[in-house]
Design a protein around this motif. Sequence first.
Motif, mmCIF file in Angstrom:
data_model
loop_
_atom_site.group_PDB
_atom_site.id
_atom_site.type_symbol
_atom_site.label_atom_id
_atom_site.label_comp_id
_atom_site.label_asym_id
_atom_site.label_seq_id
_atom_site.Cartn_x
_atom_site.Cartn_y
_atom_site.Cartn_z
ATOM 1 N N ALA A 95 0.849 -1.190 0.000
ATOM 2 C CA ALA A 95 0.000 0.000 0.000
ATOM 3 C C ALA A 95 0.885 1.242 0.000
ATOM 4 N N LEU A 96 0.486 2.247 -0.761
ATOM 5 C CA LEU A 96 1.277 3.466 -0.884
ATOM 6 C C LEU A 96 0.734 4.565 0.015
ATOM 7 N N ALA A 97 1.605 5.496 0.353
ATOM 8 C CA ALA A 97 1.195 6.643 1.162
ATOM 9 C C ALA A 97 0.118 7.445 0.432
ATOM 10 N N ALA A 98 -0.710 8.127 1.200
ATOM 11 C CA ALA A 98 -1.838 8.854 0.621
ATOM 12 C C ALA A 98 -1.398 9.907 -0.385
ATOM 13 N N ASP A 99 -0.213 10.469 -0.199
ATOM 14 C CA ASP A 99 0.235 11.541 -1.100
ATOM 15 C C ASP A 99 1.163 11.049 -2.209
ATOM 16 N N ALA A 100 1.269 9.717 -2.390
ATOM 17 C CA ALA A 100 2.229 9.168 -3.356
ATOM 18 C C ALA A 100 1.973 9.669 -4.770
ATOM 19 N N TRP A 101 0.720 9.874 -5.130
ATOM 20 C CA TRP A 101 0.381 10.296 -6.486
ATOM 21 C C TRP A 101 0.273 11.806 -6.611
ATOM 22 N N HIS A 102 0.378 12.495 -5.503
ATOM 23 C CA HIS A 102 0.173 13.941 -5.509
ATOM 24 C C HIS A 102 1.482 14.718 -5.538
ATOM 25 N N ARG A 103 2.489 14.199 -4.838
ATOM 26 C CA ARG A 103 3.753 14.923 -4.704
ATOM 27 C C ARG A 103 4.620 14.740 -5.946
ATOM 28 N N LEU A 104 5.421 15.754 -6.264
ATOM 29 C CA LEU A 104 6.463 15.586 -7.262
ATOM 30 C C LEU A 104 7.485 14.563 -6.748
ATOM 31 N N PRO A 105 7.989 13.711 -7.615
ATOM 32 C CA PRO A 105 8.852 12.608 -7.161
ATOM 33 C C PRO A 105 10.295 13.018 -6.934
ATOM 34 N N GLU A 106 10.556 13.708 -5.824
ATOM 35 C CA GLU A 106 11.938 14.054 -5.504
ATOM 36 C C GLU A 106 12.724 12.779 -5.208
ATOM 37 N N PRO A 107 14.018 12.774 -5.499
ATOM 38 C CA PRO A 107 14.825 11.568 -5.263
ATOM 39 C C PRO A 107 14.805 11.164 -3.789
ATOM 40 N N ASN A 108 14.717 9.876 -3.548
ATOM 41 C CA ASN A 108 14.664 9.333 -2.199
ATOM 42 C C ASN A 108 16.016 8.702 -1.857
ATOM 43 N N PRO A 109 16.793 9.308 -0.960
ATOM 44 C CA PRO A 109 18.112 8.728 -0.617
ATOM 45 C C PRO A 109 18.002 7.314 -0.063
ATOM 46 N N ALA A 110 16.881 6.998 0.603
ATOM 47 C CA ALA A 110 16.724 5.652 1.156
ATOM 48 C C ALA A 110 16.680 4.609 0.050
ATOM 49 N N LEU A 111 16.097 4.961 -1.089
ATOM 50 C CA LEU A 111 16.063 4.027 -2.217
ATOM 51 C C LEU A 111 17.476 3.754 -2.724
ATOM 52 N N VAL A 112 18.291 4.784 -2.845
ATOM 53 C CA VAL A 112 19.664 4.603 -3.329
ATOM 54 C C VAL A 112 20.457 3.752 -2.345
ATOM 55 N N ARG A 113 20.290 3.997 -1.048
ATOM 56 C CA ARG A 113 21.000 3.187 -0.048
ATOM 57 C C ARG A 113 20.582 1.721 -0.142
ATOM 58 N N ALA A 114 19.281 1.481 -0.289
ATOM 59 C CA ALA A 114 18.794 0.099 -0.371
ATOM 60 C C ALA A 114 19.309 -0.577 -1.637
ATOM 61 N N ALA A 115 19.330 0.145 -2.742
ATOM 62 C CA ALA A 115 19.821 -0.419 -3.991
ATOM 63 C C ALA A 115 21.314 -0.717 -3.912
ATOM 64 N N CYS A 116 22.074 0.195 -3.337
ATOM 65 C CA CYS A 116 23.518 -0.026 -3.191
ATOM 66 C C CYS A 116 23.794 -1.254 -2.330
ATOM 67 N N ALA A 117 22.994 -1.427 -1.264
ATOM 68 C CA ALA A 117 23.170 -2.604 -0.417
ATOM 69 C C ALA A 117 22.801 -3.876 -1.168
ATOM 70 N N TYR A 118 21.714 -3.849 -1.924
ATOM 71 C CA TYR A 118 21.252 -5.046 -2.640
ATOM 72 C C TYR A 118 22.218 -5.440 -3.744
ATOM 73 N N TYR A 119 22.685 -4.468 -4.531
ATOM 74 C CA TYR A 119 23.561 -4.769 -5.663
ATOM 75 C C TYR A 119 25.045 -4.751 -5.290
#
Length: 326
Positions: free
Chosen positions: A36-60
Amino acid sequence: MLEHGGNLRAARQRYGRDDWLDLSTGINPWGYQVPALAADAWHRLPEPNPALVRAACAYYGAPLLLPVAGTQAAIQALPRLRPPARVTVAAPSYAEHAHHWGKHGHSLREVPYAALGTAIATSDVVVVCNPNNPTGAAIAPAQLLAWADELGRRGGWLVVDEAFGDTLPGPGVAAYSAQPGLVVLRSVGKFFGLAGLRLGFVGAHPALLGDLAELLGPWAVSGPAQDIALAALEDHAWQHAMRARLQAAGQRLRLQLAAYRIDAGGTDLFHWWPEPRPEAFHDHLAQHGIWCRLFTQAARGIRLGLPADEEAWQRLVRALDEWSEK
């Protein structure tokens, strides 16, 4: 545009049926369950999420990654970041690489996958899918790193597309992508079964990633895509269980094809073989409502992805039974 798998609209128009079993893409048929996505997921402009980059760096296992709207976005952009160069692309492989390097003033040649080593000395850029799409052939990371080092010493690039790399043993070469000369592409769509998310990552020297980010512009990846990918990349239990499931399914497909004297190679997500009559085989399966990937150029053959359930497996077996009797 080039033709790819997953084109079910074309299948419906050509064969006049809607009950398709789509085995044409090599995408995990048991994709990650979207949270389930946050209520504002479709409303906000998609600024880069540092947590996503950290998770990707850890995974790859990478030091730095740039999220992109699918690796296709990077494939189209990278040729625009170099002046005219001597570019070698492995063949057969994912056709979009050669297509886009050939559109931007570069001198392009395609060489057999097994001949890549001899092309390094006379190339500025070498592009290889590892494991290869569609054949599943793989090159050892140590060899790739040696090629990247040789190219990097004279300002060249080795572009390694690891879109199907999640089921290979070991982390691939993303861990070394900060060194000059190595560019690594990783995809969320294949292993996680989230092709519609349009999200991938590029690992490269920080200066090159900066140039690529500037070219792609702001808001390159949607906010919902970032949120979903973050959950998938951090779900280690799902990843572990899925690798085991895909390994078992890939082995089943390999043995099933071997029972019909089809000597196929590939990955846990797909299998390919050089079919003597690929058009006839493709049409035969289509008559049974099974959509496979037909290759008629550098690699005349067939690629099959994984059936999603027992009914789909039996449908494939019935079609193979009839083909073997022809």
